[in-house]
Design a protein around this motif. Sequence first.
Motif, PDB file in Angstrom:
ATOM      1  N   GLN A 193      -5.453  -2.965  -6.228  1.00  0.00           N
ATOM      2  CA  GLN A 193      -5.057  -0.980  -5.339  1.00  0.00           C
ATOM      3  C   GLN A 193      -5.039  -0.086  -6.651  1.00  0.00           C
ATOM      4  OE1 GLN A 193      -2.290  -0.545  -2.742  1.00  0.00           O
ATOM      5  NE2 GLN A 193      -3.726  -1.911  -0.897  1.00  0.00           N
ATOM      6  N   THR A 245       0.495  -1.349  -0.395  1.00  0.00           N
ATOM      7  CA  THR A 245      -0.112  -0.199   0.515  1.00  0.00           C
ATOM      8  C   THR A 245       1.587   1.504   0.024  1.00  0.00           C
ATOM      9  OG1 THR A 245      -1.622  -1.594   1.374  1.00  0.00           O
ATOM     10  CG2 THR A 245      -1.968   1.268   0.963  1.00  0.00           C
ATOM     11  N   ALA A 254      -9.268   0.567  -4.351  1.00  0.00           N
ATOM     12  CA  ALA A 254      -9.201  -0.736  -4.026  1.00  0.00           C
ATOM     13  C   ALA A 254     -10.394  -0.910  -4.059  1.00  0.00           C
ATOM     14  CB  ALA A 254      -8.094  -0.724  -2.648  1.00  0.00           C
ATOM     15  N   ARG A 287     -11.527   2.101   2.169  1.00  0.00           N
ATOM     16  CA  ARG A 287      -9.357   1.918   1.686  1.00  0.00           C
ATOM     17  C   ARG A 287      -9.323   3.553   0.787  1.00  0.00           C
ATOM     18  NH1 ARG A 287      -4.850  -0.804   2.809  1.00  0.00           N
ATOM     19  NH2 ARG A 287      -4.700  -2.293   1.701  1.00  0.00           N
TER      20      ARG A 287
END
Length: 354
Positions: A246, A80, A145, A137
């Motif tokens: 993502q 991430t 995401a 998210r």
Amino acid sequence: MNITKSLFAISMISFAVNSVANADSNSETYDWRMATPWSGGPLFERDAKGFADWVSKLSGGRISIEVFPGGSLGSSLKVTNTVNSGVAELAHNYINYDYGSDPTTSILAGHSSGLTPEEYILWMYKGGGIELYEEYRRENFNVVAFPCSVSGTEVFLHSNKKVETLDDFQGLRLRTSGAWSEIASNLGASTVVMAGGDIYSSLERGVIDATEWGTPEQNMLTGFNEVAQYIVVPGVHQSGGANECQVNMDVWSELSDSDKNLIRMAAKLNLFDSYLSSSYEDLGAFQELKEGPNEIIHLDQSFIDTIYQETRKWEDDHAKDNEWFAKVLESQRDFKNNMKVWSDYRLPIGVMAR
């Protein structure tokens, strides 16, 4: 809707999206990099690359994605961050790797007494799950995401200690992670977090007694069955869930609406492909495990019931002071209540085998 009609409907949706994408006046081309936590195997070769292939097909080649193995573009467990920083435009990831930031990730990823793969898909696409997922998210991690591949029911343990009851679980030196590390500790195990590459040798040398890892297909590739005598099922600690794709927020904001829809559709199609492939491969993999030298152990129902009770306590505890956790938990519990009628009119999967 039967499976033939479902497949036909998905094919027609794919055709329609492809036609729209190719007719889009936006002729922008993109060359993106995709970060992953995976060093190889089906999560990398089938799921991550499968999403990239769908995006390429639906965009007529305008959007090209190069998929990188774990560690190539940053930490495997901090994908991430890699997307947020712009080092990679997008990622294929397991949301639970962000558990340290917020335990809500665990119930979105799938956890003990959670949803089966089939239930997870229904909750996501018909029960409001995907809207919660995206909003969560964006608000908490600043990435776009959505689920893009299925996580199947896992093997409970590869173990060198026979585990069938709660008493057997006491003091078990268990490699695990995330929510289950907390819940298993509450149930009496001695939990250890370690890198995936260290598990095989730790089992072989007796540093740990047992590990949980993945589905039968995934576990066959690890060789854990070679260094652990017992295979314990069912995987109530991880009954199902999903992995995600993502996209960097800045990258997403620059896309046309049709390209955004295209990417979402690629994720949905890839999730369906992943569900079919992983479910089928798990059948053969578990049959191979059954025919091997290992002993298959089935958890005692009283232990399973205790796991569910302890998990509910854990859920209620986190829901008290975590608004997002409470919101997702309420949605999933409401959905489970709706699913109670399922067994009244549906045959269990596999019941027709003779």
